[in-house]
Write an enzyme that holds these catalytic residues in place. Structure first.
Site, short mmCIF file in Angstrom:
data_model
loop_
_atom_site.label_atom_id
_atom_site.label_comp_id
_atom_site.label_asym_id
_atom_site.label_seq_id
_atom_site.Cartn_x
_atom_site.Cartn_y
_atom_site.Cartn_z
N PHE A 58 0.77 -1.21 -0.05
CA PHE A 58 -0.52 -0.03 0.21
C PHE A 58 0.94 1.02 -0.38
CE2 PHE A 58 -2.00 3.42 2.33
CZ PHE A 58 -3.63 3.81 1.83
N MET B 131 -1.51 31.41 -24.94
CA MET B 131 -0.10 31.97 -25.85
C MET B 131 -0.45 30.25 -26.55
SD MET B 131 2.70 32.16 -25.67
CE MET B 131 3.71 32.72 -24.85
C1 LIG Z 1 1.29 21.91 -16.53
C2 LIG Z 1 1.56 22.54 -18.00
N1 LIG Z 1 0.53 21.82 -18.91
C3 LIG Z 1 0.20 22.57 -20.46
C4 LIG Z 1 1.13 23.65 -20.39
C5 LIG Z 1 1.39 24.20 -22.21
N2 LIG Z 1 0.83 25.89 -21.88
C6 LIG Z 1 1.54 26.06 -22.15
S1 LIG Z 1 1.29 28.13 -22.01
C7 LIG Z 1 -0.14 27.26 -21.82
C8 LIG Z 1 -1.35 28.03 -22.04
C9 LIG Z 1 -1.24 28.88 -20.15
O1 LIG Z 1 -2.82 29.45 -20.60
P1 LIG Z 1 -3.02 30.89 -19.16
O2 LIG Z 1 -2.22 29.93 -17.63
O3 LIG Z 1 -4.64 31.28 -19.22
O4 LIG Z 1 -2.06 31.81 -19.62
P2 LIG Z 1 -2.08 33.39 -20.88
O5 LIG Z 1 -1.13 32.01 -22.01
O6 LIG Z 1 -3.69 32.72 -20.90
O7 LIG Z 1 -1.78 34.66 -20.03
C10 LIG Z 1 -0.35 25.92 -22.08
C11 LIG Z 1 -1.47 25.00 -21.84
C12 LIG Z 1 1.88 23.73 -19.67
N3 LIG Z 1 3.39 25.09 -19.99
N4 LIG Z 1 2.27 23.30 -18.35
#
Ligand SMILES: Cc1ncc(C[n+]2csc(CCOP(=O)(O)OP(=O)(O)O)c2C)c(N)n1
Length: 549
Positions: free
Chosen positions: A112, A462
């Site tokens: 476990f 992004m």
């Molecule tokens: C844990 C994780 N999952 C997926 C990604 C891929 N990823 C990079 S930037 C992004 C979008 C981020 O969105 P948000 O936090 O709303 O920030 P914004 O770009 O809108 O400022 C994603 C999904 C990542 N970097 N980390």
């Protein structure tokens, strides 16, 4: 003197001057928490989730320069640490992770909450240990702290079976901190000669400068040899943003000033940066007219991604102070004028009115030198690097290497624990904040007045930007439904404000600071705001896109 394994762990932590640990209880570590119960020299900060604890230990380390310590139980407690350990590994952050495991006799039986955390973390730690015998604990702790901090810092994991925590043995009082000094290799004359011959020198700084605390030496060096200074994301806080020699970031989201200067310089002096693909673009075209001098503490970095002409190895602070005594004073006004022409295009581009930019500039104006700026990952992260005016000795905590969404709030908690009198600003996006916003409970529990600036664009911005630019605006699964973030934060006991204009933001920021509570400012921003400039992935740095047309 006889002591149990868990008592010995506590004594070893004290020998290493550890006074804060981030940890979460569970079956395999009950003995350790029991030994910590009456211990008044060590404060324990309990997060909502072990991932948050691992980011907090990382944030604490980055904000203080000390080793961050995190504790978790076996099985899911241990696996929840992995993202935080990998984040610290990629950004060279000193950390010691202590996990409990099932008793020795149950190892290898799918017991476990048994996992092979040593096997799982091998690729993302500098070193890791499985301790099954109480007699090993003292030596292992001494060595582990040494490894975490010596040379290029990084995370080390110590997995201790429950019986090793419970059994006793003689405690010898070892475990003192004895960080080993990195050896220095410095071909001084050749480097000085090369700098002397250069007509178009450029300095490139990374996280290594920040880790070695060499920003003052870097400043003197740049001024003395009269070379512009570009930074990687990790090196952003190593040089004052508004200094005339700063050209800002280089690489995918670098400025025209930096990217064009790299393309045309005849000498590139690289301090503590590892030429990641986000910096080099197409490596065949990278700084192809330049001799490259690489300065790094880690021999494995030399010539790893980009071939160099000359290199120095060792602590950057020490190397730069030696160089500062030996290098000539230079004035490269023609080269600086050339770079300034590219910079002028940046000023035009970067000064275009832009709500995220104004929010970040307003925030920087309100904060002093003793501030940690912590981000999550996405557009808001790069905007922070671009628009937040870093003052000398500001701390910029960001997941540069692994790019971990959800890093921010945990890291901000660790930073605020490490700098109780400093200010901590956490800039996040609606996607990232969704990932680990449960840590609001921790900020409230320990009354940490972190200010979270949430840039809500209703999308994974992004990724949407890449879809817009490189996938014909096919926004597959990047829209995010609205969430009542202020309502949620209110329930946790936060100070909250929702704003839609910069004027409202200014008022909210002052109120948040006055509240002296954890605060969330929910900023509604445009869904299609972009991070510009951008160099498309894999393209040379001069193929920079400055605007959307
Ligand atoms: C844990 C994780 N999952 C997926 C990604 C891929 N990823 C990079 S930037 C992004 C979008 C981020 O969105 P948000 O936090 O709303 O920030 P914004 O770009 O809108 O400022 C994603 C999904 C990542 N970097 N980390």
């Amino acid at each position: 003197m006889k002591m149990t394994g868990s008592q010995i762990v506590v004594e070893c932590l004290k020998k290493q001057n550890v006074d804060k640990i981030f940890g979460y209880p569970g079956g395999a570590v009950i003995p350790l928490f029991d030994s910590l119960y009456d211990e008044d020299q060590i404060d324990i900060i309990v997060p909502a989730h072990e991932q948050g604890a691992s980011h907090a230990a990382d944030g604490y380390a980055r904000a203080t320069g000390k080793i961050g310590v995190v504790v978790a139980t076996s099985g899911p407690g241990a696996t929840n640490l992995i993202t935080g350990i990998a984040t610290a590994y990629m950004d060279s952050v000193p950390m010691v992770a202590i996990t409990g495991n099932v008793p020795n006799v149950l190892l290898g039986k799918d017991s476990f909450q048994e996992v092979d955390i040593v096997g799982m973390t091998m690729p993302v730690t500098k070193h890791n240990y499985r301790v099954t015998d109480v007699n090993q604990i003292e030596d292992v702790f001494e060595e582990a702290f040494d490894f975490a901090k010596s040379g290029r810092p990084g995370p080390v994991l110590i997995d201790i079976t429950k019986d090793a925590f419970i059994r006793d043995c003689d405690f010898n009082g070892k475990g003192e901190s004895r960080v080993q000094k990195a050896e220095t290799h410095l071909p001084l004359d050749e480097i000085v000669k090369t700098i002397n011959e250069a007509k178009k020198p450029m300095i490139f700084t990374g996280g290594g400068v920040v880790l070695s605390g060499a920003d003052d030496e870097l400043y003197t060096f740049a001024k003395k040899i009269g070379a512009p200074v570009a930074q990687s994301l990790m090196g952003k806080s190593s040089y004052p943003s508004d200094d005339e020699l700063s050209t800002g970031m280089v690489g995918m989201h670098g400025t025209k000033g930096s990217n064009m200067a790299f393309t045309h310089c005849d000498l590139l002096i690289v301090c503590g940066a590892r030429f990641s693909d986000r910096v080099t673009g197409n490596p065949k075209e990278f700084a192809k007219h330049a001799k490259i001098i690489q300065i790094d503490i880690d021999p494995a970095e030399i010539n790893k991604n980009i071939a160099t002409t000359l290199h120095a190895m060792g602590d950057i602070k020490e190397i730069l102070s030696k160089l500062n005594k030996a290098v000539p004073e230079k004035d490269h006004h023609e080269w600086i004028a050339e770079v300034n022409k590219w910079k002028a295009e940046d000023i035009e581009q970067l000064s275009a009115t832009h709500v995220p930019k104004e929010i970040l500039e307003t925030t920087a104006d309100a904060m002093g030198e003793d501030t940690a700026i912590v981000t999550d990952v996405g557009q808001h992260q790069i905007w922070t690097a671009q628009y937040y005016h870093f003052k000398k000795h500001n701390k910029f905590l960001t997941s540069g290497g692994l790019g971990t969404m959800g890093y921010g709030l945990g890291a901000a908690i660790g930073a605020q624990v490490g700098m109780p009198n400093g200010k901590v600003v956490h800039v996040t996006g609606d996607g990232s904040f969704r990932m680990n916003m449960n840590e609001m409970a921790t900020a409230v529990r320990y009354n940490l007045p972190i200010i979270t600036v949430l840039m809500d664009n209703n999308t994974l911005g992004m990724v949407r930007q890449w879809q817009t630019l490189f996938y014909e605006s096919r926004w597959s699964e990047t829209n995010l439904p609205q969430l009542d973030f202020t309502g949620i934060a209110n329930c946790y006991g936060y100070f909250t404000k929702k704003v839609t204009t910069v004027e409202e933001y200014k008022v909210a920021l002052n109120e948040a600071m006055d509240s002296n509570k954890p605060a969330l400012i929910h900023c509604v921003i445009d869904t299609d705001a972009m991070v510009l400039p951008i160099v498309p992935p894999g393209k040379p740095l001069n193929k920079i896109i400055m605007d959307r047309n």
